[in-house]
Design a protein around this motif. Structure first.
Motif, PDB file in Angstrom:
ATOM      1  N   HIS A  69       3.540  -6.812  -6.719  1.00  0.00           N
ATOM      2  CA  HIS A  69       2.132  -6.834  -6.061  1.00  0.00           C
ATOM      3  C   HIS A  69       1.350  -6.137  -7.588  1.00  0.00           C
ATOM      4  O   HIS A  69       1.760  -5.012  -7.866  1.00  0.00           O
ATOM      5  CB  HIS A  69       1.927  -5.830  -4.941  1.00  0.00           C
ATOM      6  N   PRO A  70       0.399  -6.756  -8.024  1.00  0.00           N
ATOM      7  CA  PRO A  70      -0.595  -6.275  -9.060  1.00  0.00           C
ATOM      8  C   PRO A  70      -0.910  -4.804  -8.848  1.00  0.00           C
ATOM      9  O   PRO A  70      -1.085  -4.092  -9.858  1.00  0.00           O
ATOM     10  CB  PRO A  70      -1.468  -7.252  -9.274  1.00  0.00           C
ATOM     11  N   ASP A  71      -1.187  -4.613  -7.622  1.00  0.00           N
ATOM     12  CA  ASP A  71      -2.025  -3.165  -7.368  1.00  0.00           C
ATOM     13  C   ASP A  71      -1.001  -1.821  -7.639  1.00  0.00           C
ATOM     14  O   ASP A  71      -1.172  -0.915  -8.214  1.00  0.00           O
ATOM     15  CB  ASP A  71      -2.448  -3.120  -5.960  1.00  0.00           C
ATOM     16  N   VAL A  72       0.295  -2.237  -7.456  1.00  0.00           N
ATOM     17  CA  VAL A  72       1.452  -1.219  -7.817  1.00  0.00           C
ATOM     18  C   VAL A  72       1.561  -1.170  -9.068  1.00  0.00           C
ATOM     19  O   VAL A  72       1.764  -0.253  -9.783  1.00  0.00           O
ATOM     20  CB  VAL A  72       2.791  -1.718  -7.001  1.00  0.00           C
ATOM     21  N   ARG A  73       1.663  -2.350  -9.922  1.00  0.00           N
ATOM     22  CA  ARG A  73       1.805  -2.464 -11.268  1.00  0.00           C
ATOM     23  C   ARG A  73       0.667  -1.700 -11.900  1.00  0.00           C
ATOM     24  O   ARG A  73       0.881  -0.635 -12.961  1.00  0.00           O
ATOM     25  CB  ARG A  73       2.050  -3.787 -11.808  1.00  0.00           C
ATOM     26  N   GLU A  74      -0.434  -1.797 -11.490  1.00  0.00           N
ATOM     27  CA  GLU A  74      -1.623  -1.025 -12.247  1.00  0.00           C
ATOM     28  C   GLU A  74      -1.763   0.231 -12.005  1.00  0.00           C
ATOM     29  O   GLU A  74      -2.024   0.938 -12.696  1.00  0.00           O
ATOM     30  CB  GLU A  74      -2.919  -1.862 -11.491  1.00  0.00           C
ATOM     31  N   ALA A  75      -1.358   0.854 -10.543  1.00  0.00           N
ATOM     32  CA  ALA A  75      -1.071   2.036 -10.504  1.00  0.00           C
ATOM     33  C   ALA A  75      -0.056   2.944 -11.225  1.00  0.00           C
ATOM     34  O   ALA A  75      -0.284   4.037 -11.736  1.00  0.00           O
ATOM     35  CB  ALA A  75      -0.554   2.483  -9.116  1.00  0.00           C
ATOM     36  N   GLU A  97       2.232   1.710  -3.643  1.00  0.00           N
ATOM     37  CA  GLU A  97       1.218   2.101  -4.583  1.00  0.00           C
ATOM     38  C   GLU A  97       0.864   3.537  -4.225  1.00  0.00           C
ATOM     39  O   GLU A  97       0.957   4.250  -5.060  1.00  0.00           O
ATOM     40  CB  GLU A  97      -0.192   1.285  -4.078  1.00  0.00           C
ATOM     41  N   GLU A  98       0.998   3.837  -3.021  1.00  0.00           N
ATOM     42  CA  GLU A  98       0.908   5.562  -2.782  1.00  0.00           C
ATOM     43  C   GLU A  98       1.937   6.188  -3.178  1.00  0.00           C
ATOM     44  O   GLU A  98       1.680   7.429  -3.573  1.00  0.00           O
ATOM     45  CB  GLU A  98       0.842   5.635  -1.213  1.00  0.00           C
ATOM     46  N   TRP A 104       1.144   6.972  -6.768  1.00  0.00           N
ATOM     47  CA  TRP A 104       0.265   8.067  -7.091  1.00  0.00           C
ATOM     48  C   TRP A 104       0.679   9.575  -6.613  1.00  0.00           C
ATOM     49  O   TRP A 104       0.403  10.613  -7.157  1.00  0.00           O
ATOM     50  CB  TRP A 104      -1.149   7.756  -6.253  1.00  0.00           C
ATOM     51  N   ASP A 145       0.918  -0.960   0.036  1.00  0.00           N
ATOM     52  CA  ASP A 145      -0.089  -0.179   0.067  1.00  0.00           C
ATOM     53  C   ASP A 145       0.856   1.047  -0.076  1.00  0.00           C
ATOM     54  O   ASP A 145       0.603   2.307  -0.602  1.00  0.00           O
ATOM     55  CB  ASP A 145      -0.835  -0.215   1.170  1.00  0.00           C
TER      56      ASP A 145
END
Length: 266
Positions: A253-259, A227-228, A231, A224
């Motif tokens: 982590h997929p959320d980081v790659r998507e961000a 990812e932040e 952004w 998290d």
């Protein structure tokens, strides 16, 4: 034949007369096409989107392009809020005109044509007053505008004065960079995720920042936080930002790659 109005920059008029209207917009579900609105008896309602489009569109005046579509042409129609929820309905052009014309208040409604418009379908192009329609949302006049980071338009007319008069409790004045860096240092190593994300939130409000001081957070164990970080720096013009995002693009982590993909697409 159903008649619709498409609002666009006056600079596009010669190309539209010659070759029609391109399918440059994205509609519900990512479909490519263009937005338009039925020609109604009310001039104001027909051109209701003009002032709102002028806020984000190209510089210069807008013109109205009248387009004739076959009654059976399939279009998407609904309120603009329905678009994100995927609730706009596929109907014929004639049915879209009937539905919108029967509404007591059609403000905020739109029609999306999922294809380009040919030059032969263009009926005429004419100048329109640049003050028609609503801004922000229908019925916004007389209500205090929201000045949070998500709603405020940076550089918009009177935006700084509004922020000074009506400070948002969550998006108030930006803390200075040294204060934010001190918060990050005080969070420890690797650092408390909640404290780091709170500081990165404020860095995300800036156009430039200390990339070299934040780069270590790319190895933080909490995804998290990483990812932040994406952004926060995604919109920066500071040298070294692209290299930092390159490393985060391969994050496990997929959320980081998507961000990373999202900030680069914007």
């Amino acid at each position: 034949m159903a008649m619709f109005v498409h609002l666009t920059a006056a600079a596009n008029a010669p190309r539209i007369r010659r070759a029609g209207i391109r399918a440059d917009s994205r509609g519900q579900g990512g479909a490519r096409g263009l937005y338009c609105f039925p020609v109604l008896p009310s001039y104001t309602l027909t051109h209701q989107w003009l002032r709102e489009l002028a806020r984000f569109g190209p510089k210069g005046s807008l013109v109205a392009v009248h387009v004739r579509l076959d009654d059976a042409q399939e279009v998407l129609t609904g309120h603009y809020r329905d678009r994100a929820a995927g609730a706009q309905q596929s109907v014929s052009a004639a049915e879209a005109v009937r539905r919108i014309g029967a509404l007591a208040d059609p403000r905020g409604w739109e029609v999306f044509l999922p294809r380009p418009v040919g030059a032969r379908e263009v009926h005429r192009i004419r100048a329109v007053p640049q003050v028609a329609g609503w801004r922000y949302v229908p019925n916004a006049h007389g209500t205090r505008p929201c000045v949070c980071f998500g709603c405020a338009v940076r550089g918009g007319y009177g935006s700084r004065r509004l922020r000074e008069r009506h400070q948002d409790p969550l998006d108030g004045p930006l803390p200075p960079v040294p204060v934010l860096l001190a918060r990050i240092d005080a969070a420890g190593d690797p650092g408390d995720p909640a404290e780091l994300k709170a500081a990165l939130h404020w860095f995300g409000r800036r156009r430039r920042g200390p990339v070299d001081r934040l780069a270590r957070l790319a190895a933080h164990p909490d995804p998290d936080v990483r990812e932040e970080l994406v952004w926060a720096v995604g919109g920066w013009s500071t040298p070294g930002t692209a290299e930092l995002l390159d490393g985060l693009a391969d994050d496990p982590h997929p959320d980081v790659r998507e961000a990373v993909a999202a900030v680069r697409e914007d």
